[in-house]
Write an enzyme that holds these catalytic residues in place. Structure first.
Site, PDB file in Angstrom:
ATOM      1  N   THR A  91       0.867  -1.188   0.000  1.00  0.00           N
ATOM      2  CA  THR A  91       0.000   0.000   0.000  1.00  0.00           C
ATOM      3  C   THR A  91       0.899   1.232   0.000  1.00  0.00           C
ATOM      4  O   THR A  91       1.985   1.224   0.581  1.00  0.00           O
ATOM      5  CB  THR A  91      -0.946   0.037   1.219  1.00  0.00           C
ATOM      6  OG1 THR A  91      -0.186  -0.161   2.407  1.00  0.00           O
ATOM      7  CG2 THR A  91      -2.021  -1.033   1.125  1.00  0.00           C
ATOM      8  N   HIS A 274      -7.852  -4.960  -5.789  1.00  0.00           N
ATOM      9  CA  HIS A 274      -7.208  -3.739  -5.321  1.00  0.00           C
ATOM     10  C   HIS A 274      -8.001  -3.128  -4.159  1.00  0.00           C
ATOM     11  O   HIS A 274      -8.063  -1.902  -4.003  1.00  0.00           O
ATOM     12  CB  HIS A 274      -7.109  -2.738  -6.477  1.00  0.00           C
ATOM     13  CG  HIS A 274      -5.802  -1.998  -6.550  1.00  0.00           C
ATOM     14  ND1 HIS A 274      -4.794  -2.340  -7.395  1.00  0.00           N
ATOM     15  CD2 HIS A 274      -5.347  -0.914  -5.863  1.00  0.00           C
ATOM     16  CE1 HIS A 274      -3.782  -1.480  -7.251  1.00  0.00           C
ATOM     17  NE2 HIS A 274      -4.090  -0.612  -6.314  1.00  0.00           N
ATOM     18  N   ASP A 305      -6.084 -11.207  -1.874  1.00  0.00           N
ATOM     19  CA  ASP A 305      -6.324 -10.087  -0.955  1.00  0.00           C
ATOM     20  C   ASP A 305      -7.668  -9.454  -1.301  1.00  0.00           C
ATOM     21  O   ASP A 305      -8.356  -9.894  -2.217  1.00  0.00           O
ATOM     22  CB  ASP A 305      -5.164  -9.073  -0.949  1.00  0.00           C
ATOM     23  CG  ASP A 305      -5.121  -8.145  -2.162  1.00  0.00           C
ATOM     24  OD1 ASP A 305      -6.147  -7.954  -2.860  1.00  0.00           O
ATOM     25  OD2 ASP A 305      -4.039  -7.580  -2.409  1.00  0.00           O
ATOM     26  N   ARG A 309     -10.473  -9.203   6.981  1.00  0.00           N
ATOM     27  CA  ARG A 309     -10.469  -8.469   8.243  1.00  0.00           C
ATOM     28  C   ARG A 309     -10.522  -9.374   9.465  1.00  0.00           C
ATOM     29  O   ARG A 309     -10.437  -8.911  10.587  1.00  0.00           O
ATOM     30  CB  ARG A 309     -11.701  -7.530   8.320  1.00  0.00           C
ATOM     31  CG  ARG A 309     -11.766  -6.502   7.211  1.00  0.00           C
ATOM     32  CD  ARG A 309     -10.658  -5.457   7.348  1.00  0.00           C
ATOM     33  NE  ARG A 309     -10.716  -4.473   6.282  1.00  0.00           N
ATOM     34  CZ  ARG A 309     -10.057  -4.564   5.127  1.00  0.00           C
ATOM     35  NH1 ARG A 309      -9.282  -5.617   4.884  1.00  0.00           N
ATOM     36  NH2 ARG A 309     -10.142  -3.614   4.213  1.00  0.00           N
TER      37      ARG A 309
HETATM   38  C1  FNR Z   1      -3.432  -0.018  -2.184  1.00  0.00           C
HETATM   39  N1  FNR Z   1      -3.103  -1.072  -3.025  1.00  0.00           N
HETATM   40  C2  FNR Z   1      -1.950  -1.016  -3.781  1.00  0.00           C
HETATM   41  N2  FNR Z   1      -1.606  -2.048  -4.588  1.00  0.00           N
HETATM   42  C3  FNR Z   1      -0.459  -2.014  -5.306  1.00  0.00           C
HETATM   43  O1  FNR Z   1      -0.175  -2.963  -6.010  1.00  0.00           O
HETATM   44  N3  FNR Z   1       0.377  -0.920  -5.219  1.00  0.00           N
HETATM   45  C4  FNR Z   1       0.107   0.149  -4.429  1.00  0.00           C
HETATM   46  O2  FNR Z   1       0.865   1.104  -4.361  1.00  0.00           O
HETATM   47  C5  FNR Z   1      -1.119   0.131  -3.708  1.00  0.00           C
HETATM   48  N4  FNR Z   1      -1.478   1.198  -2.935  1.00  0.00           N
HETATM   49  C6  FNR Z   1      -2.606   1.140  -2.159  1.00  0.00           C
HETATM   50  C7  FNR Z   1      -2.929   2.206  -1.331  1.00  0.00           C
HETATM   51  C8  FNR Z   1      -4.030   2.134  -0.503  1.00  0.00           C
HETATM   52  C9  FNR Z   1      -4.358   3.276   0.398  1.00  0.00           C
HETATM   53  C10 FNR Z   1      -4.840   0.964  -0.490  1.00  0.00           C
HETATM   54  C11 FNR Z   1      -6.015   0.824   0.435  1.00  0.00           C
HETATM   55  C12 FNR Z   1      -4.545  -0.094  -1.333  1.00  0.00           C
HETATM   56  C13 FNR Z   1      -3.928  -2.303  -3.050  1.00  0.00           C
HETATM   57  C14 FNR Z   1      -3.445  -3.284  -1.995  1.00  0.00           C
HETATM   58  O3  FNR Z   1      -2.228  -3.874  -2.360  1.00  0.00           O
HETATM   59  C15 FNR Z   1      -4.438  -4.424  -1.776  1.00  0.00           C
HETATM   60  O4  FNR Z   1      -4.749  -5.012  -3.007  1.00  0.00           O
HETATM   61  C16 FNR Z   1      -5.719  -3.979  -1.086  1.00  0.00           C
HETATM   62  O5  FNR Z   1      -5.465  -2.990  -0.116  1.00  0.00           O
HETATM   63  C17 FNR Z   1      -6.370  -5.172  -0.427  1.00  0.00           C
HETATM   64  O6  FNR Z   1      -7.591  -4.842   0.113  1.00  0.00           O
HETATM   65  P1  FNR Z   1      -7.828  -4.462   1.647  1.00  0.00           P
HETATM   66  O7  FNR Z   1      -7.092  -5.467   2.496  1.00  0.00           O
HETATM   67  O8  FNR Z   1      -7.345  -3.068   1.832  1.00  0.00           O
HETATM   68  O9  FNR Z   1      -9.315  -4.578   1.760  1.00  0.00           O
END
Ligand code: FNR
EC number: 1.1.3.15
Length: 381
Positions: A91, A274, A305, A309
């Site tokens: 993230t 995502h 993913d 939770r």
């Molecule tokens: C992400 N996600 C994400 N994925 C990725 O491949 N590169 C990234 O930079 C980001 N950045 C990102 C920022 C934020 C604020 C969120 C919430 C999500 C997606 C992340 O890897 C993942 O797929 C999801 O967050 C999974 O869902 P949950 O656990 O947040 O419900």
């Protein structure tokens, strides 16, 4: 911390009994723009809601009178032994949650990396991170993957890969569901911009031409505009020639794409929508898991993913054939509330929940969790 800060913090901590509660506390603590950036889904946010609701349609079928005095949650991911099948998804921008200030030695992704290492699990560093690839490596030992997006400038991509390899990251996680960034309306309304003290550090030191580096948002806008929207399956081969690391593809939800990914020689699939931030009205990943697992047929591991939770959510994915689960927002929210200790606690709570779910289902190891331990909607038809 002042005395009143300490009292407030201990009250808050005493109340946190599951990872969702961190979101409520983070909402109170974070600036609205940051909370919304982390929490939002795309457009109507249907997928965001469905990501949690889909779990409530999968029920348990436990086995009783099994000796569950000892539960082993350890597992092996790409040959690396970890303490539980729960890992950290990439993230962006952890310093928005946990900025430098008095945490300079343990801000942002550094705190997350240390919490992941303490929990003996894998952290995936986003290529949109606010600590650099090398800084995170210096946070201490730990198994880390590096998430890659593909930029028009392939030299930049190669440099990122080389830096990740040199810093000891163990796999490349190629994100394939974001050639365009999803429309998160909260960010549009808030006119989301990076504060001055938060930068995309992964790109620091790379030749970025004449961009406005005095302002983090200038860099963010530049990097977003550099995503190569033409990158397609045929280019995976190129990626494999420029890295010796295993490549996992993140963002697949169909059997068709699973088949192509395996034909391209990927080391694993990470099913993801995502976290509901890209294409709205995608189904929850858990609803498509069996189809993807069936197609993979044991040739590569399938990870998942989006919306996890609870330990029960993780158990359901393992029962439907996933080799492990990644979590996104719970990490950001626990980090915002209590830094490294918050992320450690979030991981501990998920671990404890998975442990009790396994015990009450009659499973003493991850391998013992089978399809027969859950009932899905299709079983009930
Ligand atoms: C992400 N996600 C994400 N994925 C990725 O491949 N590169 C990234 O930079 C980001 N950045 C990102 C920022 C934020 C604020 C969120 C919430 C999500 C997606 C992340 O890897 C993942 O797929 C999801 O967050 C999974 O869902 P949950 O656990 O947040 O419900």
């Amino acid at each position: 911390l002042t005395d009143s800060d300490r009292i407030r913090r201990s009250r808050e901590m005493a109340l946190v009994t599951n990872v969702c509660e961190y979101e409520e506390l983070a909402k109170q603590k974070l600036p609205k723009m940051v909370y919304d950036f982390y929490a939002a889904g795309a457009e109507d946010q249907w997928t965001l809601r469905e990501n949690s609701e889909a779990f409530s349609r999968i029920l348990f079928q436990p086995r009783v009178l099994v000796d569950v005095s000892c539960i082993d949650m350890s597992t092996s991911i790409l040959g690396y032994n970890i303490s539980m099948p729960i890992m950290i998804a990439p993230t962006a921008l952890h310093k928005l949650a946990h900025p430098e200030g008095r945490f300079i030695w343990n801000a942002g992704e550094l705190a997350t990396a240390r919490a992941a290492a303490a929990a003996k699990t894998i952290m995936t560093l986003s290529s949109w991170s606010s600590c650099s690839i090398e800084e995170v490596n210096l946070a201490g030992p730990g198994i880390r993957f590096f998430q890659l997006s593909i930029y028009k400038d392939r030299n930049l991509v190669q440099q990122l890969i080389q830096r990740a390899e040199k810093a000891g990251y163990k796999a490349i996680v190629l994100t394939v569901d974001a050639p365009w960034l999803g429309r998160r309306e909260a960010d549009v309304k808030n006119r989301f911009t990076l504060p001055r003290n938060v930068m995309l550090k992964t790109f620091e030191g790379l030749d970025q031409g004449k961009i406005d580096k005095t302002n983090g948002s200038g860099l963010a806008a530049y990097v977003a505009s550099q995503i190569d929207r033409s990158f397609s399956w045929k280019d995976i081969k190129w990626l494999q020639t420029v890295t010796s690391l295993p490549v996992l593809v993140k963002g697949i939800i169909t059997a068709q794409d699973t088949r192509i990914a395996i034909e391209c020689g990927v080391a694993g699939i990470i099913m993801s929508n995502h976290g509901g931030r890209q294409l709205d009205y995608l189904p929850a990943t858990i609803s498509c898991l069996e189809e993807v697992v069936r197609e993979a047929n044991g040739r590569v591991p399938v990870f998942i993913d989006s919306g996890f939770r609870r330990g029960t959510d993780v158990f359901k994915a393992l029962a439907l054939g996933a080799s492990g689960v990644f979590i996104g927002r719970p990490v950001l929210f626990s980090l915002a509330v209590d830094g490294e200790a918050g992320v450690r606690n979030a991981l501990r709570m998920l671990r404890d929940e998975l442990e009790i779910t396994m015990a009450l289902s009659g499973c003493t190891s991850v391998k013992e969790i089978t399809r027969g331990h859950v009932v899905t909607e299709s079983d009930r038809i």
